[in-house]
Structure formats: C-alpha cells, structure tokens
Design a protein around this motif. Structure first.
Motif, PDB file in Angstrom:
ATOM      1  N   GLU A 181      13.654  13.717  16.804  1.00  0.00           N
ATOM      2  CA  GLU A 181      14.889  12.853  17.211  1.00  0.00           C
ATOM      3  C   GLU A 181      15.310  13.464  18.813  1.00  0.00           C
ATOM      4  OE1 GLU A 181      19.497  12.118  16.339  1.00  0.00           O
ATOM      5  OE2 GLU A 181      18.235  12.573  14.736  1.00  0.00           O
ATOM      6  N   GLU A 182      15.202  14.800  18.788  1.00  0.00           N
ATOM      7  CA  GLU A 182      15.210  15.385  20.180  1.00  0.00           C
ATOM      8  C   GLU A 182      14.324  14.944  21.070  1.00  0.00           C
ATOM      9  OE1 GLU A 182      17.472  17.847  22.824  1.00  0.00           O
ATOM     10  OE2 GLU A 182      18.105  16.828  21.060  1.00  0.00           O
ATOM     11  N   MET A 183      13.216  15.110  20.718  1.00  0.00           N
ATOM     12  CA  MET A 183      12.169  14.886  21.834  1.00  0.00           C
ATOM     13  C   MET A 183      12.384  13.316  22.235  1.00  0.00           C
ATOM     14  SD  MET A 183       7.957  14.594  21.148  1.00  0.00           S
ATOM     15  CE  MET A 183       8.090  13.483  20.098  1.00  0.00           C
ATOM     16  N   ALA A 184      12.979  12.283  21.662  1.00  0.00           N
ATOM     17  CA  ALA A 184      13.194  11.178  21.986  1.00  0.00           C
ATOM     18  C   ALA A 184      14.098  10.943  23.073  1.00  0.00           C
ATOM     19  CB  ALA A 184      13.654  10.032  20.644  1.00  0.00           C
ATOM     20  N   HIS A 185      15.112  11.745  22.986  1.00  0.00           N
ATOM     21  CA  HIS A 185      16.105  11.891  24.023  1.00  0.00           C
ATOM     22  C   HIS A 185      15.494  12.276  25.292  1.00  0.00           C
ATOM     23  CE1 HIS A 185      19.943  11.225  21.702  1.00  0.00           C
ATOM     24  NE2 HIS A 185      19.311  11.961  20.901  1.00  0.00           N
ATOM     25  N   TRP A 186      14.585  13.343  25.145  1.00  0.00           N
ATOM     26  CA  TRP A 186      13.808  13.704  26.328  1.00  0.00           C
ATOM     27  C   TRP A 186      12.949  12.749  26.937  1.00  0.00           C
ATOM     28  CZ3 TRP A 186      12.171  18.961  28.299  1.00  0.00           C
ATOM     29  CH2 TRP A 186      13.138  19.862  27.872  1.00  0.00           C
TER      30      TRP A 186
ATOM     31  N   THR B  44      20.669  16.653  19.899  1.00  0.00           N
ATOM     32  CA  THR B  44      20.321  16.810  18.415  1.00  0.00           C
ATOM     33  C   THR B  44      20.621  18.092  17.717  1.00  0.00           C
ATOM     34  OG1 THR B  44      18.551  15.260  18.435  1.00  0.00           O
ATOM     35  CG2 THR B  44      18.790  16.146  16.593  1.00  0.00           C
ATOM     36  N   LYS B  45      21.835  17.894  16.829  1.00  0.00           N
ATOM     37  CA  LYS B  45      22.165  19.365  16.180  1.00  0.00           C
ATOM     38  C   LYS B  45      21.107  19.786  15.503  1.00  0.00           C
ATOM     39  CE  LYS B  45      25.331  20.633  12.648  1.00  0.00           C
ATOM     40  NZ  LYS B  45      26.236  20.513  11.542  1.00  0.00           N
ATOM     41  N   GLY B  46      21.045  21.587  15.650  1.00  0.00           N
ATOM     42  CA  GLY B  46      20.118  22.277  15.070  1.00  0.00           C
ATOM     43  C   GLY B  46      18.929  22.221  15.631  1.00  0.00           C
ATOM     44  N   THR B  47      18.522  21.863  16.926  1.00  0.00           N
ATOM     45  CA  THR B  47      17.258  21.887  17.589  1.00  0.00           C
ATOM     46  C   THR B  47      17.166  22.509  18.755  1.00  0.00           C
ATOM     47  OG1 THR B  47      17.788  19.844  19.011  1.00  0.00           O
ATOM     48  CG2 THR B  47      16.979  19.506  16.689  1.00  0.00           C
ATOM     49  N   HIS B  48      16.362  22.926  19.474  1.00  0.00           N
ATOM     50  CA  HIS B  48      16.045  23.492  20.705  1.00  0.00           C
ATOM     51  C   HIS B  48      14.852  23.316  21.299  1.00  0.00           C
ATOM     52  CE1 HIS B  48      14.588  26.864  18.431  1.00  0.00           C
ATOM     53  NE2 HIS B  48      13.762  27.064  19.383  1.00  0.00           N
ATOM     54  N   ALA B  49      14.720  23.262  22.489  1.00  0.00           N
ATOM     55  CA  ALA B  49      13.379  22.932  23.066  1.00  0.00           C
ATOM     56  C   ALA B  49      13.375  23.890  24.469  1.00  0.00           C
ATOM     57  CB  ALA B  49      13.423  21.419  23.893  1.00  0.00           C
ATOM     58  N   GLU B  50      11.958  23.815  24.678  1.00  0.00           N
ATOM     59  CA  GLU B  50      11.486  24.909  26.020  1.00  0.00           C
ATOM     60  C   GLU B  50      10.136  23.913  26.608  1.00  0.00           C
ATOM     61  OE1 GLU B  50       9.356  26.428  22.585  1.00  0.00           O
ATOM     62  OE2 GLU B  50      11.269  26.538  22.916  1.00  0.00           O
ATOM     63  N   TYR B  51      10.098  24.298  27.890  1.00  0.00           N
ATOM     64  CA  TYR B  51       8.896  23.616  28.340  1.00  0.00           C
ATOM     65  C   TYR B  51       8.112  24.614  29.233  1.00  0.00           C
ATOM     66  CZ  TYR B  51      11.640  23.139  32.678  1.00  0.00           C
ATOM     67  OH  TYR B  51      12.406  23.546  33.998  1.00  0.00           O
ATOM     68  N   THR B  52       6.814  24.300  29.583  1.00  0.00           N
ATOM     69  CA  THR B  52       5.984  24.991  30.572  1.00  0.00           C
ATOM     70  C   THR B  52       5.286  24.145  31.529  1.00  0.00           C
ATOM     71  OG1 THR B  52       3.988  25.097  29.049  1.00  0.00           O
ATOM     72  CG2 THR B  52       5.717  27.251  28.874  1.00  0.00           C
ATOM     73  N   GLY B  53       4.683  24.722  32.588  1.00  0.00           N
ATOM     74  CA  GLY B  53       4.069  23.839  33.351  1.00  0.00           C
ATOM     75  C   GLY B  53       4.473  24.054  34.924  1.00  0.00           C
ATOM     76  N   GLY B  54       4.011  23.111  35.823  1.00  0.00           N
ATOM     77  CA  GLY B  54       4.336  23.089  37.071  1.00  0.00           C
ATOM     78  C   GLY B  54       3.431  22.108  38.088  1.00  0.00           C
ATOM     79  N   ILE B  55       3.566  22.452  39.161  1.00  0.00           N
ATOM     80  CA  ILE B  55       2.641  21.572  40.133  1.00  0.00           C
ATOM     81  C   ILE B  55       1.408  22.135  39.949  1.00  0.00           C
ATOM     82  CG2 ILE B  55       2.109  20.989  42.522  1.00  0.00           C
ATOM     83  CD1 ILE B  55       5.105  21.364  43.033  1.00  0.00           C
ATOM     84  N   THR B  56       0.213  21.030  39.709  1.00  0.00           N
ATOM     85  CA  THR B  56      -1.123  21.311  39.784  1.00  0.00           C
ATOM     86  C   THR B  56      -1.790  20.864  41.101  1.00  0.00           C
ATOM     87  OG1 THR B  56      -1.510  19.254  38.520  1.00  0.00           O
ATOM     88  CG2 THR B  56      -1.070  21.181  37.080  1.00  0.00           C
TER      89      THR B  56
END
Length: 377
Positions: A206-211, A275-287
């Motif tokens: 559900e949280e991913m859907a918002h992203w 979304t309550k009770g979730t968290h997210a992080e990301y990695t990456g950058g310009i390739t």
C-alpha cells in the motif's frame, strides 16, 4: 579501400553468434579476443583491462603512443540477451536485413569502426594522427559502471568522440541524449494473516502504491523528463498483508535540477509515510549524465552533413532518450556524435535487425568524418 561486405557479414555472424550478456564475462572475453586479434593484425596496440571479475574486459586500442588523440571511437562488446539466445536465434540474413542478438547493438558498428580505421591506415591517412578506440563490456544493464572513469579519462585527452552505436531506424544520427538516474526503493511494513489478523498488519505494498502514483506523476514532458517505476513487487502470498515490497525507478532527463526535484519527492515520501506502520528508504543516483551538444558539437554535425551530402547518404539528426557511452565523453566537454554505425532497429528485442544496404554507406561516412577531423587539426 572499399569494404568487403561478404567478409564483413561473415565476421559479424561470428560476433553475433557469441552470447555476450554483460553479467556473464565469458562471452565478452571471446568478443574482446576477436577484436584484439583484428586490431593487432594491422599493427595497432591493444591494452586489455579487467576492471571487475563480474564483467568482461575492456580494450583500449591505439595506432601509436600519444598523450592526446584526434579521435576517440566508442563501442560496447556486451549485449542484454541471456546465455543461449544465439543458439535459439542465430545470425541470419534475408538479403535485405541481418538479424541476431546484438547485430546493431553494438556489434555491427564496432566491426565497421575497425574496417574504417584499417582502410584509413592502409591509405596512409593516419600517419600524423593519433586514434584511440575504447571497447567496454559493462554497457548494458549496469550503465558502464566500471568503465565510465576510463571513458572520461580518454575523452579528456581527445579532440572528438564518435560513438559506433547504430544509426536510428530512420537513418538519423544522434547529437543529444538524455541522462539516466536509477533508484531502488524498499518498503517495510508488518506482515499479518489477511483473514485472522488483518488489523495487525501494515501493508508495504500500500505504501509502495503511494510512491508509484507520486513518482509517475512527477513526469514533466514539457522538460522531457520521464519518471518510470519499471518494476514493483511485494508480499509472499495473497493471504497475508505484505510486510515488504520493492520498486525500481528510472528517470530520464536533460536538466540535473529535474533529478533533484524527483529525489526531493522521494525524500518527502520517505519522511512522511502515507500508510500507518510503514517506512521506506531508497538508494541509487545518476548512472549516465546527459549528452548535451556544444558549439563544437554542432560544427561537427555541420561537417558530417556536408560529407553526407557529398556521398549521397540521406540522414537527419535527433535526440534520444536511450543511454550511451557518449554521455561520459560529452560530460568532459569533448564534442561527441552518436549513431555512426549501420542503420537498424529493434534493439533489446527478438526482432533486432540491421539494414544491410546501409553498411557500406555508413562505413564511408565514418571514414570521411575521421578524415575531416584529422584535417581540421
């Protein structure tokens, strides 16, 4: 000297029928050995560089020792196709087109480049010129992760860079390309039985859907910026609230500020989960940075236009959203042109093809372009 088309096609068949997917070094090793032998046969110096055990070698090829080069030619030896592809659909021709994995991306142009340099060398037109060829094996899939730095180093020492990727399907050459940024986002929630303990779960999907909705909406076609969530997956079974999910994000851009804008959106999403009770992080950058034309690039385009007109070879110019090793060359300020290989289409697909009747005209165009650059020094 004219190109022997049948010999060219025979050698292209050999190259195409070697699987050389970026993630399996053994195939690129064989392509490198083939190209090393070709250049050594005309007396050129070939340095083989193994940048990482996960990919095949790179080749730095020169006609003579030099601190700087008149022309840097760029091509890649790897393809996107897995081991076994060449056996399933080997090189073939129908009299008009040649087909097979990597036939124009980028094996056809790489081979044309060798024959152009061989012809110029035999006509004694390179006696006062310094030429470098850089062939890498980590282009596809990982965006030249290991070879980019060598590319930049060679580009800084070169007056011009010519990329041997295929001409576009309509015959056009490429003077401009978008940059690429890639990100991986991971979403964490709380898994729970979907029927028994639904209220105890917190859905990572559900949280991913918002992203996904926010990022897809970040596309700005007025600036030719595209944001694509190309892969999304999460959960382990339909009967469970998903506790984890993953998404892969691709950004194509011309302006660095656009990447900053999109990463700002991701920072905001990460800081304030929807979304309550979730968290997210990301990695990456310009390739890959964008390949942006300078005044000298446009002058080179003008020269190539005149050569094409003299030779009776029709083509136009276009920008492309696809990635190229020419981006690293252009980033250093070196005037860079792409798409100087034979014309073709269907790259990265089962229908990849090369227009056979364009091989010799584009070979001639490449020869004359190199001649013009040398004469301009």
């Amino acid at each position: 000297m004219e190109l022997d088309l049948q010999q060219y096609l025979g050698e292209l068949e050999t190259l195409v029928n070697i699987d050389s997917v970026s993630s399996q070094p053994s195939g690129a090793d064989r392509i490198a050995a083939f190209m090393k032998g070709k250049f050594q046969s005309i007396g050129w110096t070939v340095e083989e560089v193994q940048l990482d055990p996960s990919v095949g070698p790179c080749l730095t090829i020169t006609n003579r020792p030099a601190q700087s080069y008149d022309v840097l030619l760029l091509a890649h030896m790897d393809t996107v196709f897995p081991i076994g592809t060449a056996a399933k659909r080997p090189f073939r021709t129908d009299g008009v087109r040649a087909y097979g994995p990597g036939v124009i991306d980028c094996k056809g142009g790489m081979l044309s480049g060798f024959y152009a340099l061989k012809a110029l060398d035999e006509k004694k037109l390179l006696q006062n010129a310094s030429i470098c060829v850089f062939l890498n094996s980590d282009h596809e899939g990982i965006s030249s992760k290991f070879s980019a730095q060598i590319n930049r180093q060679l580009s800084r020492r070169s007056r011009y860079a010519l990329v041997l990727e295929a001409g576009r399907a309509n015959g056009n050459l490429v003077y401009k390309r978008k940059g690429i940024a890639r990100y991986e986002a991971t979403f964490h929630g709380v898994a729970a039985h979907a029927g028994v303990d639904f209220q105890k779960g917190h859905s990572a999907v559900e949280e991913m859907a918002h992203w996904i909705l926010a990022l897809q909406s970040a596309t700005d076609l007025s600036k030719e910026t595209t944001v694509n969530v190309g892969r999304a997956e999460g959960g382990v079974t339909i009967s469970a609230v998903p506790g984890e999910a993953h998404a892969s994000i691709d950004i194509r851009y011309y302006e660095k500020e656009e990447v900053d804008r999109v990463t700002g959106i991701m920072n905001e999403l990460a800081a304030h989960p929807r979304t309550k009770g979730t968290h997210a992080e990301y990695t990456g950058g310009i390739t890959r940075p964008p390949m942006l034309p300078s005044e000298k690039t446009m002058q080179l385009c003008h020269w190539i236009d005149m050569i094409g007109s003299e030779l009776g070879i029709p083509f136009g110019w276009m920008a492309s959203g696809g990635g190229s090793d020419g981006s690293f060359a252009a980033e250093t300020g070196t005037p860079t042109i792409d798409g100087l290989g034979p014309v073709g289409g269907g790259a990265h697909s089962d229908g990849e093809y090369m227009e056979i009747d364009t091989v010799i005209p584009r070979y001639r165009l490449l020869c004359r372009t190199i001649e013009k650059i040398i004469a301009s020094s």
